[in-house]
Design an enzyme around this catalytic site. Structure first.
Site, short mmCIF file in Angstrom:
data_model
loop_
_atom_site.label_atom_id
_atom_site.label_comp_id
_atom_site.label_asym_id
_atom_site.label_seq_id
_atom_site.Cartn_x
_atom_site.Cartn_y
_atom_site.Cartn_z
NE ARG A 135 -1.18 0.76 -93.34
CZ ARG A 135 -0.68 -0.07 -92.41
NH1 ARG A 135 -1.48 -0.65 -91.56
NH2 ARG A 135 0.60 -0.30 -92.35
CE LYS A 153 -0.14 -6.27 -85.91
NZ LYS A 153 0.44 -6.34 -87.28
P1 AP5 Z 1 2.26 -0.95 -86.05
O1 AP5 Z 1 1.52 0.29 -86.27
O2 AP5 Z 1 1.84 -1.90 -85.00
O3 AP5 Z 1 2.36 -1.66 -87.46
P2 AP5 Z 1 2.44 -3.19 -87.88
O4 AP5 Z 1 2.47 -4.23 -86.84
O5 AP5 Z 1 3.59 -3.17 -88.83
O6 AP5 Z 1 1.06 -3.46 -88.49
P3 AP5 Z 1 0.30 -2.58 -89.50
O7 AP5 Z 1 -0.38 -1.44 -88.80
O8 AP5 Z 1 1.16 -2.21 -90.67
O9 AP5 Z 1 -0.74 -3.63 -90.09
P4 AP5 Z 1 -2.00 -4.32 -89.44
O10 AP5 Z 1 -1.72 -5.76 -89.20
O11 AP5 Z 1 -2.56 -3.51 -88.32
O12 AP5 Z 1 -2.97 -4.25 -90.71
P5 AP5 Z 1 -4.15 -3.21 -91.05
O13 AP5 Z 1 -5.39 -3.61 -90.37
O14 AP5 Z 1 -3.66 -1.81 -90.88
O15 AP5 Z 1 3.79 -0.62 -85.74
C1 AP5 Z 1 4.51 0.37 -86.47
C2 AP5 Z 1 5.91 0.52 -85.85
O16 AP5 Z 1 5.79 0.96 -84.47
C3 AP5 Z 1 6.74 -0.75 -85.76
O17 AP5 Z 1 7.44 -1.01 -86.97
C4 AP5 Z 1 7.67 -0.42 -84.58
O18 AP5 Z 1 8.71 0.44 -84.99
C5 AP5 Z 1 6.76 0.34 -83.63
N1 AP5 Z 1 6.08 -0.55 -82.67
C6 AP5 Z 1 4.74 -0.74 -82.55
N2 AP5 Z 1 4.45 -1.61 -81.57
C7 AP5 Z 1 5.65 -1.99 -81.04
C8 AP5 Z 1 6.02 -2.90 -80.01
N3 AP5 Z 1 5.09 -3.60 -79.33
N4 AP5 Z 1 7.34 -3.05 -79.74
C9 AP5 Z 1 8.28 -2.35 -80.41
N5 AP5 Z 1 8.00 -1.49 -81.41
C10 AP5 Z 1 6.69 -1.31 -81.73
O19 AP5 Z 1 -4.36 -3.55 -92.61
C11 AP5 Z 1 -3.35 -3.23 -93.56
C12 AP5 Z 1 -4.03 -2.92 -94.92
O20 AP5 Z 1 -4.70 -4.09 -95.40
C13 AP5 Z 1 -5.11 -1.82 -94.85
O21 AP5 Z 1 -5.08 -1.07 -96.04
C14 AP5 Z 1 -6.44 -2.60 -94.74
O22 AP5 Z 1 -7.53 -1.88 -95.28
C15 AP5 Z 1 -6.12 -3.86 -95.57
N6 AP5 Z 1 -6.80 -5.05 -95.06
C16 AP5 Z 1 -6.95 -5.44 -93.77
N7 AP5 Z 1 -7.61 -6.61 -93.69
C17 AP5 Z 1 -7.87 -6.98 -94.98
C18 AP5 Z 1 -8.51 -8.11 -95.57
N8 AP5 Z 1 -9.04 -9.10 -94.82
N9 AP5 Z 1 -8.57 -8.18 -96.92
C19 AP5 Z 1 -8.05 -7.20 -97.69
N10 AP5 Z 1 -7.43 -6.10 -97.21
C20 AP5 Z 1 -7.34 -5.99 -95.86
#
Ligand code: AP5
Length: 224
Positions: free
Chosen positions: A126, A14
């Site tokens: 990550r 995302k």
């Molecule tokens: P948040 O920061 O939103 O984390 P998340 O939803 O768990 O998502 P991530 O940031 O872990 O992953 P992402 O989907 O963004 O992937 P990314 O691009 O980084 O939330 C953290 C915490 O905050 C929650 O647990 C909660 O406690 C709280 N919170 C937040 N919002 C909330 C809400 N609305 N309500 C309640 N609580 C809330 O990519 C991940 C990795 O994969 C990176 O290393 C990247 O380089 C790699 N990657 C990305 N795309 C690809 C691809 N196509 N191929 C290969 N590798 C890839």
């Protein structure tokens, strides 16, 4: 004016796609996770928020809704915005759509689908540059010099909630509280654009999403 919602489990990309979309459309990338981490850093997140995040659970709807409402009132969000990680409960979705409906804002939901085993590798691998936010992955997208940002030489860091044990809790919270949001959107006749996001590198996936947003109707399944 349109609101783009990047929806998907932790690690589905995302944040990565939101950054690309944000620079392409010149609208702000609004990540509730980043906003909460910033508040925790400045010690103004409120009682228990840091612990809740560290445990992989969701923080309260009330706090997140208020935070997003304040952010959407800022001038740079007037022409549109990209939401990353919000809404992720039915209560948040209801709150958001009620407000966007009043402002006449159209909603586009992009649903990123990734296999759970890939998610775990992505999250535990990550690394982030604390200065400019560039994302790397030690398995899929390593920096040129291990542990160092390619762009500014800063030491990369891992998020404290990116351990395997906490990732499993986050995935469980996603299944329990966030997945039902998709059905709720469908019930409101908002059909997400679905993208199989585990096999394509970020830029190729982004191109596919862009093409779908311009050329196809929502409800399209990409990459099948
Ligand atoms: P948040 O920061 O939103 O984390 P998340 O939803 O768990 O998502 P991530 O940031 O872990 O992953 P992402 O989907 O963004 O992937 P990314 O691009 O980084 O939330 C953290 C915490 O905050 C929650 O647990 C909660 O406690 C709280 N919170 C937040 N919002 C909330 C809400 N609305 N309500 C309640 N609580 C809330 O990519 C991940 C990795 O994969 C990176 O290393 C990247 O380089 C790699 N990657 C990305 N795309 C690809 C691809 N196509 N191929 C290969 N590798 C890839």
């Amino acid at each position: 004016m349109r609101a783009f919602i990047l929806f998907g489990p932790p690690g589905s990309g995302k944040g990565t796609q939101a950054k690309l979309l944000s620079s392409c459309l010149s609208v702000p990338h609004i990540s509730t996770g980043d906003m909460l981490r910033e508040r925790v850093r400045k010690a103004n997140a409120g009682a228990g928020v840091a612990d809740t995040m560290a445990a992989g659970e969701l923080v309260s709807d009330e706090l997140v809704n208020r935070m997003v409402e304040e952010r959407l009132a800022e001038p740079d969000a007037r022409e549109g915005f990209i939401l990353d990680g919000y809404p992720r409960t039915v209560e948040q979705a209801r709150y958001l759509l009620e407000r966007l409906g009043k402002r006449g804002v159209g909603v586009v939901v992009i649903h990123l689908v990734v296999d759970y085993n890939v998610l775990i590798a992505r999250i535990t691998g990550r690394r982030e540059c604390p200065r400019d936010g560039t994302l790397y992955n030690i398995y899929f997208r390593p920096p040129r010099v291990p542990g160092i940002c390619d762009l500014d030489g800063t030491l990369l860091v891992a998020r404290p909630d990116d351990t395997e044990a906490v990732v499993r809790e986050r995935l469980e919270a996603y299944d329990r509280q966030s997945r039902p949001v998709l059905e709720w959107f469908e019930a409101q006749e908002i059909r997400p654009v679905t993208a199989d996001a585990d096999n394509l590198p970020p830029e190729a996936l982004f191109e596919r999403i862009c093409r779908a947003l311009k050329l196809t109707a929502p409800g399209t399944v990409l990459n099948r």
